[in-house]
Design a protein around this motif. Structure first.
Motif, PDB file in Angstrom:
ATOM      1  N   PRO A 205      62.387  26.338  72.460  1.00  0.00           N
ATOM      2  CA  PRO A 205      61.346  25.523  71.809  1.00  0.00           C
ATOM      3  C   PRO A 205      60.554  26.353  70.793  1.00  0.00           C
ATOM      4  CG  PRO A 205      60.807  25.937  74.128  1.00  0.00           C
ATOM      5  CD  PRO A 205      62.140  26.530  73.897  1.00  0.00           C
ATOM      6  N   THR A 206      60.887  26.172  69.530  1.00  0.00           N
ATOM      7  CA  THR A 206      60.380  27.031  68.450  1.00  0.00           C
ATOM      8  C   THR A 206      58.859  27.005  68.328  1.00  0.00           C
ATOM      9  OG1 THR A 206      62.424  26.461  67.324  1.00  0.00           O
ATOM     10  CG2 THR A 206      60.745  27.575  66.006  1.00  0.00           C
ATOM     11  N   VAL A 207      58.283  25.809  68.512  1.00  0.00           N
ATOM     12  CA  VAL A 207      56.815  25.721  68.377  1.00  0.00           C
ATOM     13  C   VAL A 207      56.159  26.648  69.400  1.00  0.00           C
ATOM     14  CG1 VAL A 207      54.803  24.192  68.613  1.00  0.00           C
ATOM     15  CG2 VAL A 207      56.875  23.373  67.470  1.00  0.00           C
ATOM     16  N   ALA A 208      56.637  26.596  70.638  1.00  0.00           N
ATOM     17  CA  ALA A 208      56.045  27.438  71.687  1.00  0.00           C
ATOM     18  C   ALA A 208      56.238  28.923  71.372  1.00  0.00           C
ATOM     19  CB  ALA A 208      56.659  27.099  73.045  1.00  0.00           C
ATOM     20  N   LEU A 209      57.410  29.289  70.860  1.00  0.00           N
ATOM     21  CA  LEU A 209      57.634  30.712  70.548  1.00  0.00           C
ATOM     22  C   LEU A 209      56.672  31.177  69.453  1.00  0.00           C
ATOM     23  CD1 LEU A 209      61.539  31.161  70.650  1.00  0.00           C
ATOM     24  CD2 LEU A 209      59.912  31.075  72.517  1.00  0.00           C
ATOM     25  N   GLY A 210      56.450  30.322  68.465  1.00  0.00           N
ATOM     26  CA  GLY A 210      55.508  30.667  67.396  1.00  0.00           C
ATOM     27  C   GLY A 210      54.087  30.827  67.932  1.00  0.00           C
ATOM     28  N   LEU A 211      53.715  29.936  68.855  1.00  0.00           N
ATOM     29  CA  LEU A 211      52.372  30.018  69.442  1.00  0.00           C
ATOM     30  C   LEU A 211      52.236  31.254  70.337  1.00  0.00           C
ATOM     31  CD1 LEU A 211      51.883  26.218  70.249  1.00  0.00           C
ATOM     32  CD2 LEU A 211      50.835  27.516  68.380  1.00  0.00           C
ATOM     33  N   MET A 212      53.347  31.632  70.999  1.00  0.00           N
ATOM     34  CA  MET A 212      53.324  32.875  71.806  1.00  0.00           C
ATOM     35  C   MET A 212      53.024  34.088  70.932  1.00  0.00           C
ATOM     36  SD  MET A 212      56.623  32.617  74.247  1.00  0.00           S
ATOM     37  CE  MET A 212      56.913  31.060  75.041  1.00  0.00           C
ATOM     38  N   LYS A 213      53.634  34.112  69.738  1.00  0.00           N
ATOM     39  CA  LYS A 213      53.350  35.223  68.825  1.00  0.00           C
ATOM     40  C   LYS A 213      51.849  35.312  68.567  1.00  0.00           C
ATOM     41  CE  LYS A 213      55.749  36.164  65.038  1.00  0.00           C
ATOM     42  NZ  LYS A 213      56.717  36.228  63.896  1.00  0.00           N
TER      43      LYS A 213
END
Ligand code: T3D
Length: 262
Positions: A205-213
Protein backbone atom coordinates in the motif's frame (compact mmCIF):
# COMPACT_ATOMS: atom_id res chain seq x y z
CA UNK A 1 15.90 11.65 -20.67
CA UNK A 2 19.65 12.17 -21.19
CA UNK A 3 22.23 9.39 -21.23
CA UNK A 4 23.78 10.39 -17.91
CA UNK A 5 20.72 8.85 -16.25
CA UNK A 6 18.89 5.77 -17.46
CA UNK A 7 15.33 5.49 -16.18
CA UNK A 8 13.00 2.60 -16.96
CA UNK A 9 9.66 1.67 -15.42
CA UNK A 10 8.46 -1.93 -15.08
CA UNK A 11 6.22 -3.73 -12.59
CA UNK A 12 5.61 -0.52 -10.64
CA UNK A 13 9.35 0.08 -10.16
CA UNK A 14 11.27 2.97 -11.67
CA UNK A 15 14.91 1.93 -11.98
CA UNK A 16 17.22 4.94 -12.15
CA UNK A 17 20.80 4.18 -13.12
CA UNK A 18 23.49 6.83 -12.71
CA UNK A 19 25.26 6.44 -16.02
CA UNK A 20 28.67 8.12 -16.24
CA UNK A 21 30.71 4.96 -15.57
CA UNK A 22 34.00 6.35 -16.90
CA UNK A 23 33.82 8.90 -14.03
CA UNK A 24 32.39 6.47 -11.49
CA UNK A 25 29.04 8.24 -12.06
CA UNK A 26 30.24 11.57 -10.63
CA UNK A 27 27.66 14.36 -10.72
CA UNK A 28 27.69 17.10 -13.31
CA UNK A 29 24.82 19.57 -13.86
CA UNK A 30 23.34 17.45 -16.65
CA UNK A 31 23.18 14.37 -14.43
CA UNK A 32 21.66 16.41 -11.60
CA UNK A 33 18.95 17.75 -13.92
CA UNK A 34 18.19 14.30 -15.35
CA UNK A 35 18.01 12.71 -11.90
CA UNK A 36 15.65 15.40 -10.64
CA UNK A 37 13.46 14.94 -13.73
CA UNK A 38 13.30 11.19 -13.13
CA UNK A 39 12.39 11.69 -9.45
CA UNK A 40 9.76 14.22 -10.46
CA UNK A 41 8.24 11.61 -12.76
CA UNK A 42 8.20 9.20 -9.81
CA UNK A 43 6.24 11.72 -7.73
CA UNK A 44 3.54 12.15 -10.35
CA UNK A 45 3.22 8.79 -12.11
CA UNK A 46 0.73 6.29 -10.71
CA UNK A 47 2.67 3.59 -12.56
CA UNK A 48 5.64 4.17 -10.25
CA UNK A 49 5.24 2.85 -6.71
CA UNK A 50 8.90 2.33 -5.82
CA UNK A 51 12.19 3.83 -7.04
CA UNK A 52 15.43 1.86 -7.36
CA UNK A 53 18.62 3.92 -7.57
CA UNK A 54 21.86 2.29 -8.69
CA UNK A 55 25.01 2.99 -10.70
CA UNK A 56 26.37 1.78 -14.03
CA UNK A 57 29.79 0.11 -14.15
CA UNK A 58 32.02 -0.60 -11.17
CA UNK A 59 31.05 2.39 -9.01
CA UNK A 60 27.83 3.72 -7.51
CA UNK A 61 28.71 7.43 -7.50
CA UNK A 62 31.92 9.39 -6.81
CA UNK A 63 30.15 12.61 -5.79
CA UNK A 64 30.86 15.89 -7.49
CA UNK A 65 32.69 15.65 -10.85
CA UNK A 66 35.99 17.19 -9.82
CA UNK A 67 37.05 17.78 -13.43
CA UNK A 68 34.47 20.59 -13.36
CA UNK A 69 36.26 22.14 -10.38
CA UNK A 70 39.69 22.53 -11.95
CA UNK A 71 41.18 25.89 -11.01
CA UNK A 72 44.15 27.74 -12.41
CA UNK A 73 46.40 30.06 -10.41
CA UNK A 74 44.78 33.48 -10.27
CA UNK A 75 41.21 32.18 -10.65
CA UNK A 76 38.72 33.64 -8.19
CA UNK A 77 37.77 31.12 -5.48
CA UNK A 78 34.50 29.32 -6.24
CA UNK A 79 31.56 29.69 -3.87
CA UNK A 80 30.58 26.05 -3.38
CA UNK A 81 27.44 26.96 -1.46
CA UNK A 82 25.84 27.84 -4.78
CA UNK A 83 26.01 24.28 -6.16
CA UNK A 84 25.06 22.80 -2.79
CA UNK A 85 21.99 25.02 -2.68
CA UNK A 86 21.14 24.62 -6.37
CA UNK A 87 21.67 20.86 -6.72
CA UNK A 88 22.61 18.70 -3.74
CA UNK A 89 20.29 20.09 -1.06
CA UNK A 90 17.18 20.09 -3.28
CA UNK A 91 18.04 16.55 -4.39
CA UNK A 92 18.23 15.21 -0.82
CA UNK A 93 15.03 17.06 0.13
CA UNK A 94 13.22 15.70 -2.95
CA UNK A 95 14.29 12.15 -2.10
CA UNK A 96 13.10 12.43 1.47
CA UNK A 97 9.81 14.10 0.43
CA UNK A 98 9.03 11.56 -2.32
CA UNK A 99 5.88 9.80 -1.07
CA UNK A 100 7.12 6.40 -2.30
CA UNK A 101 10.00 4.20 -1.15
CA UNK A 102 13.45 4.71 -2.67
CA UNK A 103 15.74 1.69 -2.56
CA UNK A 104 19.44 2.14 -3.25
CA UNK A 105 21.47 -0.71 -4.70
CA UNK A 106 25.06 0.35 -4.01
CA UNK A 107 26.96 -1.60 -6.65
CA UNK A 108 30.47 -0.23 -5.94
CA UNK A 109 32.22 2.67 -4.31
CA UNK A 110 29.94 5.48 -3.06
CA UNK A 111 32.15 8.50 -2.40
CA UNK A 112 31.63 12.12 -1.38
CA UNK A 113 28.12 13.29 -2.14
CA UNK A 114 27.57 9.87 -3.74
CA UNK A 115 27.86 8.22 -0.32
CA UNK A 116 25.36 10.60 1.21
CA UNK A 117 22.89 10.37 -1.67
CA UNK A 118 22.92 6.62 -0.99
CA UNK A 119 22.29 7.23 2.72
CA UNK A 120 19.39 9.54 1.80
CA UNK A 121 17.54 6.56 0.29
CA UNK A 122 14.96 4.75 2.41
CA UNK A 123 16.38 1.24 2.16
CA UNK A 124 20.02 0.70 1.19
CA UNK A 125 21.34 -2.62 -0.09
CA UNK A 126 25.02 -2.86 -0.91
CA UNK A 127 27.10 -5.39 -2.79
CA UNK A 128 29.65 -7.10 -0.54
CA UNK A 129 32.50 -5.46 -2.51
CA UNK A 130 30.95 -1.98 -2.31
CA UNK A 131 32.28 0.72 0.02
CA UNK A 132 31.35 4.11 1.42
CA UNK A 133 33.85 6.94 1.49
CA UNK A 134 33.32 10.34 3.05
CA UNK A 135 36.01 11.63 0.68
CA UNK A 136 35.56 15.28 1.60
CA UNK A 137 38.45 15.63 4.08
CA UNK A 138 40.80 14.44 1.32
CA UNK A 139 40.00 17.57 -0.69
CA UNK A 140 39.53 20.08 2.13
CA UNK A 141 35.73 19.99 2.28
CA UNK A 142 33.13 18.89 4.80
CA UNK A 143 30.57 16.13 4.24
CA UNK A 144 27.56 17.57 2.42
CA UNK A 145 24.34 16.27 0.90
CA UNK A 146 23.20 15.55 4.46
CA UNK A 147 26.36 13.68 5.52
CA UNK A 148 26.87 15.65 8.74
CA UNK A 149 23.25 14.80 9.63
CA UNK A 150 22.97 11.20 8.40
CA UNK A 151 26.22 9.97 9.96
CA UNK A 152 25.58 11.01 13.58
CA UNK A 153 21.90 10.10 13.39
CA UNK A 154 22.52 6.67 11.91
CA UNK A 155 25.83 5.68 13.48
CA UNK A 156 26.43 8.06 16.43
CA UNK A 157 28.74 11.02 16.88
CA UNK A 158 31.95 9.05 17.51
CA UNK A 159 31.65 7.07 14.29
CA UNK A 160 30.48 10.13 12.35
CA UNK A 161 33.58 12.02 13.43
CA UNK A 162 35.92 9.15 12.53
CA UNK A 163 34.30 8.57 9.14
CA UNK A 164 34.31 12.29 8.27
CA UNK A 165 37.76 13.23 9.53
CA UNK A 166 39.70 10.12 8.52
CA UNK A 167 38.01 9.73 5.11
CA UNK A 168 38.78 6.01 4.99
CA UNK A 169 36.88 3.61 2.78
CA UNK A 170 34.22 1.84 4.85
CA UNK A 171 33.46 -1.66 3.55
CA UNK A 172 29.77 -2.38 2.97
CA UNK A 173 29.73 -5.00 5.71
CA UNK A 174 30.99 -2.47 8.29
CA UNK A 175 28.41 0.06 7.07
CA UNK A 176 25.69 -2.52 7.73
CA UNK A 177 27.15 -3.38 11.15
CA UNK A 178 27.12 0.33 12.09
CA UNK A 179 23.48 0.69 11.06
CA UNK A 180 24.23 2.99 8.12
CA UNK A 181 22.53 0.65 5.64
CA UNK A 182 19.89 -2.12 5.60
CA UNK A 183 21.97 -5.06 4.40
CA UNK A 184 24.81 -6.49 2.34
CA UNK A 185 24.24 -9.01 -0.42
CA UNK A 186 26.63 -10.97 -2.60
CA UNK A 187 27.79 -8.98 -5.64
CA UNK A 188 26.19 -11.39 -8.10
CA UNK A 189 22.87 -11.19 -6.19
CA UNK A 190 22.58 -7.41 -5.85
CA UNK A 191 20.52 -6.65 -8.97
CA UNK A 192 18.23 -9.63 -8.41
CA UNK A 193 17.69 -8.94 -4.68
CA UNK A 194 17.16 -5.21 -5.19
CA UNK A 195 14.70 -5.85 -8.02
CA UNK A 196 12.73 -8.39 -5.96
CA UNK A 197 12.65 -6.05 -2.96
CA UNK A 198 11.40 -3.18 -5.11
CA UNK A 199 8.70 -5.27 -6.75
CA UNK A 200 7.59 -6.34 -3.27
CA UNK A 201 7.43 -2.71 -2.12
CA UNK A 202 5.65 -1.66 -5.33
CA UNK A 203 2.90 -4.19 -4.58
CA UNK A 204 2.36 -2.83 -1.06
CA UNK A 205 0.00 0.00 0.00
CA UNK A 206 1.95 2.96 -1.39
CA UNK A 207 0.11 5.66 0.53
CA UNK A 208 0.99 4.00 3.85
CA UNK A 209 4.64 3.56 2.84
CA UNK A 210 4.86 7.25 1.95
CA UNK A 211 3.31 8.21 5.29
CA UNK A 212 5.76 5.90 7.10
CA UNK A 213 8.62 7.87 5.55
CA UNK A 214 7.14 11.08 6.91
CA UNK A 215 6.65 9.64 10.38
CA UNK A 216 9.98 7.88 10.74
CA UNK A 217 12.04 10.78 9.38
CA UNK A 218 10.17 13.22 11.65
CA UNK A 219 10.83 11.04 14.71
CA UNK A 220 14.46 12.05 15.18
CA UNK A 221 13.46 15.63 15.91
CA UNK A 222 10.18 14.99 17.74
CA UNK A 223 9.31 14.30 21.35
CA UNK A 224 7.18 11.20 21.99
CA UNK A 225 4.19 13.48 22.47
CA UNK A 226 4.77 15.19 19.11
CA UNK A 227 5.29 11.85 17.44
CA UNK A 228 2.06 10.43 18.87
CA UNK A 229 0.20 13.46 17.51
CA UNK A 230 1.86 13.02 14.11
CA UNK A 231 0.94 9.32 14.05
CA UNK A 232 -2.70 10.21 14.70
CA UNK A 233 -2.66 12.73 11.84
CA UNK A 234 -0.96 10.37 9.38
CA UNK A 235 -3.08 7.37 10.41
CA UNK A 236 -6.15 9.43 9.54
CA UNK A 237 -4.72 9.85 6.03
CA UNK A 238 -3.79 6.16 5.77
CA UNK A 239 -7.29 5.21 6.87
CA UNK A 240 -8.75 7.24 4.01
CA UNK A 241 -6.85 5.22 1.40
CA UNK A 242 -8.51 2.69 -0.88
CA UNK A 243 -5.77 0.23 0.03
CA UNK A 244 -6.75 0.28 3.72
CA UNK A 245 -10.36 -0.50 2.83
CA UNK A 246 -9.23 -3.24 0.45
CA UNK A 247 -6.91 -4.79 3.06
CA UNK A 248 -9.59 -4.94 5.74
CA UNK A 249 -12.10 -6.39 3.28
CA UNK A 250 -9.51 -8.95 2.12
CA UNK A 251 -8.77 -9.93 5.72
CA UNK A 252 -12.42 -10.45 6.52
CA UNK A 253 -12.98 -12.37 3.29
CA UNK A 254 -9.88 -14.49 3.97
CA UNK A 255 -8.19 -13.59 0.67
CA UNK A 256 -5.04 -11.73 -0.39
CA UNK A 257 -5.45 -7.96 -0.76
CA UNK A 258 -5.01 -6.34 -4.19
CA UNK A 259 -3.35 -3.01 -3.48
CA UNK A 260 -3.63 -0.23 -6.02
CA UNK A 261 -1.32 2.26 -4.35
CA UNK A 262 -3.97 4.86 -3.58
O1 T3D B 1 31.93 21.15 -5.72
C1 T3D B 1 30.82 21.32 -5.24
O2 T3D B 1 29.84 21.70 -5.90
C2 T3D B 1 30.61 20.98 -3.79
C3 T3D B 1 30.01 19.65 -3.66
C4 T3D B 1 30.77 18.61 -3.35
C5 T3D B 1 30.23 17.23 -3.28
C6 T3D B 1 31.28 16.18 -3.37
O3 T3D B 1 30.95 15.08 -3.69
S1 T3D B 1 32.91 16.57 -3.00
C7 T3D B 1 33.72 14.98 -3.14
C8 T3D B 1 34.06 14.66 -4.56
N1 T3D B 1 34.47 13.28 -4.74
C9 T3D B 1 35.64 12.84 -4.39
O4 T3D B 1 36.47 13.52 -3.83
C10 T3D B 1 35.97 11.40 -4.77
C11 T3D B 1 37.02 11.39 -5.86
N2 T3D B 1 37.28 10.02 -6.30
C12 T3D B 1 38.07 9.20 -5.59
O5 T3D B 1 38.58 9.50 -4.53
C13 T3D B 1 38.31 7.86 -6.20
O6 T3D B 1 38.02 7.92 -7.58
C14 T3D B 1 37.48 6.74 -5.54
C15 T3D B 1 38.00 6.46 -4.14
C16 T3D B 1 36.00 7.09 -5.50
C17 T3D B 1 37.62 5.45 -6.38
O7 T3D B 1 38.99 5.16 -6.54
P1 T3D B 1 39.44 4.09 -7.63
O8 T3D B 1 40.91 3.92 -7.47
O9 T3D B 1 38.60 2.89 -7.52
O10 T3D B 1 39.09 4.75 -9.05
P2 T3D B 1 39.86 5.95 -9.78
O11 T3D B 1 40.91 5.38 -10.66
O12 T3D B 1 40.26 6.98 -8.82
O13 T3D B 1 38.66 6.54 -10.67
C18 T3D B 1 38.26 5.93 -11.89
C19 T3D B 1 38.02 7.04 -12.88
O14 T3D B 1 36.95 7.86 -12.41
C20 T3D B 1 39.23 7.96 -13.02
O15 T3D B 1 39.26 8.46 -14.34
P3 T3D B 1 40.40 7.96 -15.37
O16 T3D B 1 41.73 8.25 -14.74
O17 T3D B 1 40.17 6.48 -15.52
O18 T3D B 1 40.13 8.72 -16.61
C21 T3D B 1 38.88 9.10 -12.09
O19 T3D B 1 39.50 10.32 -12.42
C22 T3D B 1 37.38 9.20 -12.30
N3 T3D B 1 36.74 9.82 -11.14
C23 T3D B 1 36.54 9.26 -9.95
N4 T3D B 1 35.94 10.12 -9.13
C24 T3D B 1 35.75 11.24 -9.84
C25 T3D B 1 36.27 11.06 -11.13
N5 T3D B 1 36.23 12.02 -12.06
C26 T3D B 1 35.67 13.20 -11.71
N6 T3D B 1 35.18 13.44 -10.49
C27 T3D B 1 35.18 12.51 -9.54
N7 T3D B 1 34.63 12.76 -8.33
Amino acid sequence: MTNSILAVVADGVQTITLNRPDKLNAFNPEMHAALRAALNEAVHSEDIRCVLLTGAGRGFCAGQDLSEREMKAGDAPRDLSTTIEAYYNPLVKAMRALPKPIVCAVNGVAAGAGANIALACDIVLAARSASFLQAFARIGLIPDSGGTWFLPHLAGTARAMGLAMLAEKLPAEDAARMGLIWKVVEDAELAHEAGALCRQLAAQPTVALGLMKQAIYAAVNNTLEEQLALEAKLQREAGWSDDYREAVAAFLEKRKPRFKGR
